[in-house]
Design an enzyme around this catalytic site. Structure first.
Site, PDB file in Angstrom:
ATOM      1  CB  SER A  35     -11.329 -98.992  -4.830  1.00 36.38           C
ATOM      2  OG  SER A  35     -11.299 -99.363  -3.460  1.00 36.38           O
ATOM      3  CE  LYS A  36      -6.416-103.381  -8.700  1.00 41.15           C
ATOM      4  NZ  LYS A  36      -5.336-102.449  -8.953  1.00 41.15           N
ATOM      5  NE  ARG A  37     -10.298 -98.506   0.114  1.00 47.64           N
ATOM      6  CZ  ARG A  37     -11.504 -98.207   0.538  1.00 47.64           C
ATOM      7  NH1 ARG A  37     -11.982 -98.740   1.627  1.00 47.64           N
ATOM      8  NH2 ARG A  37     -12.256 -97.338  -0.123  1.00 47.64           N
TER       9      ARG A  37
END
Ligand code: GLU
Length: 477
Positions: A247-249
């Site tokens: 994910s963006k994380r």
């Protein structure tokens, strides 16, 4: 909206993104696999935009998806279809399901549904709709708009022979009567997907395995509609280094960011195909080769970790192998982005790119390294400047500029000869000349061989740059 009716046996795949963000690597890999399977079998690849969630869908995201697909070269044969343009069709099908007894209206309020779930939880059952309105004869409450639920079979099970995951069996008792039309008349995802896959005659549904729980529900709806069941292939998730879904994380970015950062689409596709599929020990696949080889039997069954270092390696490899003119063409937009204008007297981009091709991981990095071929450095590597732009260096640079100025035929060999002569005359070896010269010409402490760089930068600019550096050396006192 016209949807073509293909031959019964033709392979038809679809990529069906929801336009709620960028085309990310997971989506791109799904699109690639759908594309490859269709191409491999001489079939059709359909693009469908699942935009019924009006609150989260944006035009910008639709554009990002289309741009991403175009950049990757994953050309679709049909579409893009937009689900919002098919709302009448979904309503028609919901009506058909109602008429045929395969769906029913449900007036349970959110409060009642919460209570239902709570009751199930306290009784140790799965929280789910309890079927209150399934066979109810009660008069519906007034002033409440009903949702419409699918009448899921109570008995039996759904058996899915997933082309990637193998057999999956789900008891119908596990599935509740899902909402297929919201109170506002809009279809839910599970309904619109089934209608579209049916109308678009999709033969192979290839998608992320985050959808695997939806599949038995979709199969039951499709069966109620008498639709042909597609083959399903659920792809394992792409994971971050911590083993959680990418994910963006994890710093995951949209596909177009890779374009901006100077990755080649061929390299990203090659990286993505290997992320979840293999063919022996092979690592390098052109799109043609992928089409030739791709099949479901060697899709990984567990998640694959996204490894940006491997992507870098892949990109570098593709950069190294690109023919000069193609490399120059790929590099040009990145120079423009950096505001570098290659004027008529400048070295050709093909020559510069060729010199840099082995040294850079991305085109953006290459463009930054190419800058010194098109304009004199205005800033210098601080550490190197502190060491080399000192009065003691002025002499060797002065001798160099004097010798270079005498060259008649300016090329890498004659420049090399001149540099060697100067070093011999000054003594102390090339290490006394190389670093300050490199700094003077490129502004940095690393570059391809200096004679090559100097030959390309050109006589006038080289002499000016060295003279400017001599000034810095003398002023540094
Ligand atoms: N629109 C769904 C998504 O973006 C995909 C649906 C499907 O492939 O069936 O996750």
């Amino acid at each position: 909206m016209p949807v073509s009716t293909p031959d019964a046996m033709e392979v038809r795949t679809r990529f069906a993104p929801s336009p709620t963000g960028y085309l990310h690597v997971g989506g791109a890999r799904t699109a690639l696999f759908c594309y490859l399977y269709a191409r491999r079998h001489g079939g059709q690849f359909v693009l469908r935009v699942e935009d019924t969630d009006r609150e989260r869908s944006t035009d910008e995201s639709v554009r990002a998806i289309l741009d991403g697909m175009a950049w990757l070269g994953l050309e679709h044969d049909e579409g893009p279809y937009f689900q919002t343009e098919r709302l009448d069709r979904y309503r028609e099908i919901v009506q058909r399901l109602l008429d045929e007894g395969n769906a029913y209206r449900c007036w349970s309020t959110p409060t009642e549904l919460d209570a239902m779930r709570e009751r199930a939880r306290t009784e140790g059952r799965k929280p789910r709709y309890d079927g209150t309105w399934r066979d109810s004869e009660e008069t519906p409450p007034s002033g409440v708009d009903p949702v419409i639920r699918f009448r899921n079979p109570l008995e039996g099970s759904v058996v899915i022979d997933d082309a990637a995951k193998g057999r999956i069996v789900i008891d119908n008792a596990e599935l509740d009567d899902l909402v297929i039309q919201r109170a506002d008349g809009t279809p839910t995802y599970n309904l619109s997907v089934v209608v579209d896959d049916m109308d678009m005659a999709i033969t192979h549904v290839i998608r992320g395995d985050d959808h695997v729980n939806n599949t038995p529900r979709q199969i039951n709806i499709a069966e109620a509609l008498g639709a042909r069941r597609p083959v399903y292939a659920h792809l394992p998730m792409i994971l971050g280094e911590d083993g959680k879904r990418l994910s963006k994380r994890h710093g995951a970015v949209g596909v177009m960011q890779y374009a901006a950062d100077g990755y080649l689409p061929e390299a990203l596709l090659n990286y993505l195909v290997r992320l979840g599929w293999s063919h022996g020990d092979e690592e390098i696949f052109t799109l043609e080769r992928m089409i030739e080889l791709f099949d479901f039997d060697t899709i990984n069954t567990s998640g694959s970790v996204f490894d940006s270092k491997k992507l870098d390696w892949m990109n570098q490899r593709y950069l190294q192998r690109l023919p000069n003119t193609a490399l120059a063409a790929a590099l040009a937009p990145h120079l423009t982005t950096l505001g570098i204008d290659a004027g008529p007297d400048s070295p050709t981009l093909a020559a510069v790119a060729n010199l840099l091709r082995d040294r850079c991981v991305t085109l953006l990095e290459m463009a930054k390294s190419a800058e010194c071929f098109y304009r004199a450095p205005v800033t210098f590597d601080e550490k190197a400047a502190a060491k080399w732009f000192v009065p003691a260096t002025a002499d060797v640079l002065e001798k160099t500029v004097a010798r270079l100025a005498t060259i008649d035929d300016w090329n890498a060999a004659s420049v090399q000869g001149a540099l060697e002569e100067t070093v011999d005359a000054v003594g102390g070896g090339f290490s006394t000349l190389g670093p300050p010269l490199r700094l003077a010409i490129t502004g940095g402490a690393a570059s391809p061989a200096m004679n090559e760089v100097i030959a390309l930068v050109g006589r006038d600019s080289v002499l000016q740059r060295i003279s400017y550096a001599i000034g810095l050396c003398l002023d540094s006192d």
